[in-house]
Design an enzyme around this catalytic site. Structure first.
Site, short mmCIF file in Angstrom:
data_model
loop_
_atom_site.label_atom_id
_atom_site.label_comp_id
_atom_site.label_asym_id
_atom_site.label_seq_id
_atom_site.Cartn_x
_atom_site.Cartn_y
_atom_site.Cartn_z
N GLU A 39 0.91 -1.14 0.21
CA GLU A 39 0.03 0.03 0.19
C GLU A 39 0.86 1.28 -0.04
O GLU A 39 2.18 1.11 0.24
CB GLU A 39 -0.99 0.01 1.20
N GLY A 103 -4.83 -1.92 -14.13
CA GLY A 103 -6.15 -1.49 -14.52
C GLY A 103 -6.43 -0.02 -14.38
O GLY A 103 -7.82 0.60 -14.51
N THR A 104 -5.66 0.77 -13.76
CA THR A 104 -5.77 2.10 -13.35
C THR A 104 -6.22 2.69 -14.53
O THR A 104 -5.80 2.82 -15.75
CB THR A 104 -4.20 2.79 -12.92
N THR A 105 -7.20 3.93 -14.39
CA THR A 105 -7.63 4.59 -15.53
C THR A 105 -7.12 6.20 -15.21
O THR A 105 -6.84 6.68 -13.98
CB THR A 105 -9.00 4.58 -15.78
N HIS A 160 -20.97 5.68 -12.62
CA HIS A 160 -20.05 5.00 -11.45
C HIS A 160 -20.31 5.63 -10.18
O HIS A 160 -21.11 6.52 -9.98
CB HIS A 160 -18.58 5.14 -11.82
N LYS A 164 -15.38 7.54 -7.37
CA LYS A 164 -14.67 7.55 -8.62
C LYS A 164 -14.15 8.97 -8.75
O LYS A 164 -15.04 9.70 -8.76
CB LYS A 164 -15.59 6.97 -9.92
#
Ligand code: NAD
Length: 271
Positions: A39, A103-105, A160, A164
């Site tokens: 983390e 998977g980060t956007t 979403h 988000k």
């Protein structure tokens, strides 16, 4: 030796919404083993047991905050974090030659370039949406955009959960790219990301975006092709984040023997 040893998986951002989902998915999948999790330094999960943080019961693996060590220790890293952290970690994947499933956007051009640089040295799978359904939807949208001319207005809606932080969603933008590809135009030139005030009539050929935020919605996308006298809608609704975690684990297993390169879920799924 008989058979092949399990692929050792590390999770960056293991206490996040997707981090916990990823840990549970790895624990439930044959051929992979949950080896480590980190983390951000100072996060309250650091030092706690990874299994307990993820709701899996005690595993005897403490959550760390040393990403350099994590990338050196495992075969693949799954990462759904922030754009800054992801771009930084891609360099660690390149150094350690570790498979990096991202998977980060919301990555900007510079952060995307960092992923491409890393992909010269190691397999990187990056997709704004790891679900099977959305990746099929991308192909369907491209096909529909090719078949229906500019007399059909393309509008993309997404909703979403309230936490988000980026908008429109990476998936909505990928759907826009797919529609633009089908029409042989550049999304950048035709995208209408915001409408407010006296906008005038809709420009022909525009691809519009609409965004809603609220509640616990895991992800909803609708691509509308609005013509005169008819409207075609292609929609996807995720009711659980597990579909994204399943795709991420599948991507790690797929990338195990692949040469260095930047891949997407279309490669993983063979579309
Ligand atoms: P979240 O905020 O719940 O989790 C992110 C986690 O990353 C947090 O726990 C945070 O502490 C941790 N983190 C941040 N910086 C870090 C660092 N330097 N080192 C280690 N950990 C760090 O967010 P979320 O809802 O899990 O979403 C994360 C990302 O995944 C977002 O970009 C989201 O859009 C994206 N997402 C993608 C898909 C997909 O299928 N591709 C699906 C869902 C979410």
């Amino acid at each position: 030796m008989t058979g092949r040893s399990d692929m050792r998986i590390g999770i960056v951002g293991c206490a996040g919404r997707m981090g916990g989902m990823l840990a549970r998915q790895v624990a439930a999948t044959d051929g992979v083993a949950l080896a480590a999790g980190v983390e951000a330094s100072g996060h309250p999960a650091v030092g706690r047991d990874l299994g307990e943080v993820a709701g899996l019961g005690h595993l005897g693996i403490p959550v760390g905050d040393d990403a350099v060590r994590l990338f050196a220790e495992v075969d693949a890293v799954l990462e759904f974090t922030t754009p800054d952290a992801t771009a930084e970690h891609a360099a660690l994947a390149a150094q350690a030659r570790t498979v990096h499933v991202i998977g980060t956007t919301g990555l900007d051009a510079e952060q995307q370039a960092a992923l491409r640089r890393a992909a010269a040295h190691t397999p990187v799978v990056w997709a704004p949406n790891m679900s099977l359904g959305v990746n099929l939807l991308l192909a369907l949208v491209e096909e529909a955009a090719k078949a229906l001319g500019e007399e059909y207005d393309i509008e993309i809606f997404e909703m979403h959960h309230r936490a988000k932080v980026d908008a429109p969603s990476g998936t909505a933008l990928a759907l826009g790219e797919a529609a633009a590809r089908g029409r042989n135009v550049s999304l950048e030139e035709v995208a209408r990301r915001v409408r407010d005030g006296h906008t005038g009539p809709r420009a022909r050929g525009e691809i519009g975006f609409a965004v809603l935020r609220g509640g616990d919605v895991a992800g909803e996308h609708v691509v509308t092709f609005a013509g005169d006298g008819e409207r075609l809608e292609l929609a996807h609704r995720a009711s659980s984040r597990a579909v994204f975690a399943q795709g991420a684990v599948q991507a790690a297993l797929w990338a195990r023997d692949k040469p260095a390169g930047l891949y997407g879920m279309r490669d993983v799924l063979g579309f």
